[in-house]
Write a protein that holds these residues in place. Structure first.
Motif, PDB file in Angstrom:
ATOM      1  N   ILE A 158       0.841  -1.213   0.000  1.00  0.00           N
ATOM      2  CA  ILE A 158       0.000   0.000   0.000  1.00  0.00           C
ATOM      3  C   ILE A 158       0.867   1.251   0.000  1.00  0.00           C
ATOM      4  O   ILE A 158       0.607   2.206  -0.746  1.00  0.00           O
ATOM      5  CB  ILE A 158      -0.955  -0.022   1.211  1.00  0.00           C
ATOM      6  CG1 ILE A 158      -2.056  -1.063   0.983  1.00  0.00           C
ATOM      7  CG2 ILE A 158      -1.564   1.358   1.466  1.00  0.00           C
ATOM      8  CD1 ILE A 158      -2.902  -1.359   2.212  1.00  0.00           C
ATOM      9  N   ASP A 159       1.906   1.264   0.814  1.00  0.00           N
ATOM     10  CA  ASP A 159       2.805   2.415   0.847  1.00  0.00           C
ATOM     11  C   ASP A 159       3.513   2.588  -0.490  1.00  0.00           C
ATOM     12  O   ASP A 159       3.698   3.715  -0.967  1.00  0.00           O
ATOM     13  CB  ASP A 159       3.830   2.247   1.967  1.00  0.00           C
ATOM     14  CG  ASP A 159       4.661   3.495   2.189  1.00  0.00           C
ATOM     15  OD1 ASP A 159       4.085   4.548   2.499  1.00  0.00           O
ATOM     16  OD2 ASP A 159       5.899   3.415   2.044  1.00  0.00           O
ATOM     17  N   GLY A 160       3.876   1.462  -1.119  1.00  0.00           N
ATOM     18  CA  GLY A 160       4.552   1.522  -2.409  1.00  0.00           C
ATOM     19  C   GLY A 160       3.653   1.954  -3.553  1.00  0.00           C
ATOM     20  O   GLY A 160       4.142   2.338  -4.623  1.00  0.00           O
ATOM     21  N   ALA A 161       2.336   1.907  -3.340  1.00  0.00           N
ATOM     22  CA  ALA A 161       1.398   2.311  -4.399  1.00  0.00           C
ATOM     23  C   ALA A 161       1.586   3.770  -4.788  1.00  0.00           C
ATOM     24  O   ALA A 161       1.210   4.180  -5.892  1.00  0.00           O
ATOM     25  CB  ALA A 161      -0.041   2.066  -3.942  1.00  0.00           C
ATOM     26  N   LYS A 162       2.183   4.562  -3.894  1.00  0.00           N
ATOM     27  CA  LYS A 162       2.384   5.984  -4.189  1.00  0.00           C
ATOM     28  C   LYS A 162       3.346   6.202  -5.352  1.00  0.00           C
ATOM     29  O   LYS A 162       3.384   7.286  -5.932  1.00  0.00           O
ATOM     30  CB  LYS A 162       2.891   6.703  -2.941  1.00  0.00           C
ATOM     31  CG  LYS A 162       1.840   6.838  -1.845  1.00  0.00           C
ATOM     32  CD  LYS A 162       2.324   7.656  -0.659  1.00  0.00           C
ATOM     33  CE  LYS A 162       3.355   6.923   0.154  1.00  0.00           C
ATOM     34  NZ  LYS A 162       3.701   7.632   1.416  1.00  0.00           N
ATOM     35  N   SER A 163       4.130   5.173  -5.698  1.00  0.00           N
ATOM     36  CA  SER A 163       5.050   5.316  -6.830  1.00  0.00           C
ATOM     37  C   SER A 163       4.358   5.081  -8.165  1.00  0.00           C
ATOM     38  O   SER A 163       4.962   5.273  -9.221  1.00  0.00           O
ATOM     39  CB  SER A 163       6.218   4.334  -6.679  1.00  0.00           C
ATOM     40  OG  SER A 163       5.765   2.993  -6.775  1.00  0.00           O
ATOM     41  N   ILE A 164       3.093   4.667  -8.139  1.00  0.00           N
ATOM     42  CA  ILE A 164       2.329   4.440  -9.369  1.00  0.00           C
ATOM     43  C   ILE A 164       1.588   5.719  -9.724  1.00  0.00           C
ATOM     44  O   ILE A 164       0.731   6.188  -8.974  1.00  0.00           O
ATOM     45  CB  ILE A 164       1.351   3.262  -9.191  1.00  0.00           C
ATOM     46  CG1 ILE A 164       2.143   1.966  -8.970  1.00  0.00           C
ATOM     47  CG2 ILE A 164       0.430   3.135 -10.398  1.00  0.00           C
ATOM     48  CD1 ILE A 164       1.274   0.747  -8.730  1.00  0.00           C
ATOM     49  N   GLY A 165       1.912   6.303 -10.862  1.00  0.00           N
ATOM     50  CA  GLY A 165       1.337   7.596 -11.241  1.00  0.00           C
ATOM     51  C   GLY A 165      -0.053   7.511 -11.831  1.00  0.00           C
ATOM     52  O   GLY A 165      -0.849   8.444 -11.684  1.00  0.00           O
ATOM     53  N   SER A 166      -0.377   6.413 -12.499  1.00  0.00           N
ATOM     54  CA  SER A 166      -1.693   6.267 -13.119  1.00  0.00           C
ATOM     55  C   SER A 166      -2.780   6.177 -12.059  1.00  0.00           C
ATOM     56  O   SER A 166      -2.708   5.351 -11.144  1.00  0.00           O
ATOM     57  CB  SER A 166      -1.723   5.004 -13.990  1.00  0.00           C
ATOM     58  OG  SER A 166      -3.057   4.615 -14.281  1.00  0.00           O
ATOM     59  N   ASP A 167      -3.802   7.022 -12.167  1.00  0.00           N
ATOM     60  CA  ASP A 167      -4.898   6.998 -11.204  1.00  0.00           C
ATOM     61  C   ASP A 167      -5.581   5.634 -11.180  1.00  0.00           C
ATOM     62  O   ASP A 167      -5.864   5.087 -10.108  1.00  0.00           O
ATOM     63  CB  ASP A 167      -5.935   8.075 -11.549  1.00  0.00           C
ATOM     64  CG  ASP A 167      -5.417   9.479 -11.322  1.00  0.00           C
ATOM     65  OD1 ASP A 167      -4.404   9.644 -10.607  1.00  0.00           O
ATOM     66  OD2 ASP A 167      -6.018  10.432 -11.865  1.00  0.00           O
ATOM     67  N   TYR A 168      -5.837   5.089 -12.350  1.00  0.00           N
ATOM     68  CA  TYR A 168      -6.543   3.805 -12.426  1.00  0.00           C
ATOM     69  C   TYR A 168      -5.712   2.674 -11.841  1.00  0.00           C
ATOM     70  O   TYR A 168      -6.202   1.881 -11.033  1.00  0.00           O
ATOM     71  CB  TYR A 168      -6.899   3.489 -13.882  1.00  0.00           C
ATOM     72  CG  TYR A 168      -7.447   2.096 -14.067  1.00  0.00           C
ATOM     73  CD1 TYR A 168      -8.771   1.806 -13.748  1.00  0.00           C
ATOM     74  CD2 TYR A 168      -6.632   1.068 -14.537  1.00  0.00           C
ATOM     75  CE1 TYR A 168      -9.275   0.515 -13.895  1.00  0.00           C
ATOM     76  CE2 TYR A 168      -7.125  -0.221 -14.692  1.00  0.00           C
ATOM     77  CZ  TYR A 168      -8.444  -0.489 -14.372  1.00  0.00           C
ATOM     78  OH  TYR A 168      -8.931  -1.763 -14.513  1.00  0.00           O
ATOM     79  N   GLU A 169      -4.442   2.586 -12.246  1.00  0.00           N
ATOM     80  CA  GLU A 169      -3.591   1.499 -11.772  1.00  0.00           C
ATOM     81  C   GLU A 169      -3.365   1.596 -10.267  1.00  0.00           C
ATOM     82  O   GLU A 169      -3.341   0.582  -9.570  1.00  0.00           O
ATOM     83  CB  GLU A 169      -2.251   1.498 -12.506  1.00  0.00           C
ATOM     84  CG  GLU A 169      -2.345   1.346 -14.019  1.00  0.00           C
ATOM     85  CD  GLU A 169      -2.949   0.026 -14.469  1.00  0.00           C
ATOM     86  OE1 GLU A 169      -3.139  -0.887 -13.637  1.00  0.00           O
ATOM     87  OE2 GLU A 169      -3.245  -0.107 -15.671  1.00  0.00           O
TER      88      GLU A 169
END
Length: 226
Positions: A158-169
């Motif tokens: 969950i914390d690593g999700a911040k590195s994903i820029g796409s809103d959908y992904e």
């Protein structure tokens, strides 16, 4: 999956360079065995009484991400590898520049991935090097689907999700993770922070809705959302 054709092509085109690099006699013998059509990396290691590290060291010299991924996948599948040997494969996976090829290798390793905490972290570390939002989310979602993850691992994802820029992904990954969590309040702050940075009103709302409906969502979760 047989890796011999890929390794043999590399052997034929790069042998002179390999010799110039002063490979050991044993390494040259490994290269010769690679030319056999029915030889997998696991067969090579067993036949020459070498460790998988020798074979992965040779794979490291390959220039093509596609052929490197095929060779590493064959090494992982050709015979059961213990946690230490799987870490060798993951170390080589981190050198694959192609997001797709790295993702394919990591996803392919999941069914046989040893239940070892350090190995799990090594797998997740290899995944962080994937720059494509789609491929990054795809491998992490595959990880979550492959086996139940403890809350500490879910919090890390969950914390690593911040590195994903796409809103959908990002929303897809957050939802996949929160649906497995045993105590939503433990990850509510990190989850809300990652969801709060989603630019799309719809994707952000859907992500937060999943948090509110998660197991043991309580006072800490409410404060995080508000």
């Amino acid at each position: 999956m047989r890796a011999a054709p890929s390794l043999a092509r590399w052997f034929e085109t790069d042998m002179a360079r390999a010799v110039d690099a002063e490979l050991s006699i044993r390494q040259l013998l490994v290269l010769q065995h690679i030319c056999g059509e029915e030889t997998t990396p696991g067969d090579i290691a067993r036949g020459l009484k070498v460790t998988p590290a020798v074979v992965t060291g040779l794979i490291d010299r390959m220039d093509s991400d596609y052929e490197r991924r095929n060779a590493l996948a064959a090494l992982a599948a050709s015979n059961p590898l213990d946690a230490a040997q799987q870490k060798l494969v993951l170390a080589q996976a981190g050198k694959i520049g192609s997001d797709y090829e790295r993702a394919e290798l990591l996803v392919g390793m999941l069914p046989a991935l040893a239940p070892d905490g350090d190995l799990r972290r090594a797998w997740l570390h290899a995944a962080t090097g994937i720059h494509s939002d789609y491929e990054h989310r795809r491998v992490l979602s595959a990880f979550l689907k492959a086996r139940p993850a403890d809350d500490a691992t879910l919090a890390e994802i969950i914390d690593g999700a911040k590195s994903i820029g796409s809103d959908y992904e990002r929303r897809e990954l957050l939802v996949d993770a929160i649906r497995q969590i045993g105590d939503a309040d433990r990850v509510a702050v990190a989850y809300a922070a990652a969801a709060g940075e989603i630019g799309s009103d719809y994707e952000r709302r859907e992500a937060l809705r999943e948090l509110i409906g998660a197991t043991k969502f309580g006072a800490a979760g409410t404060r995080a959302v508000l």
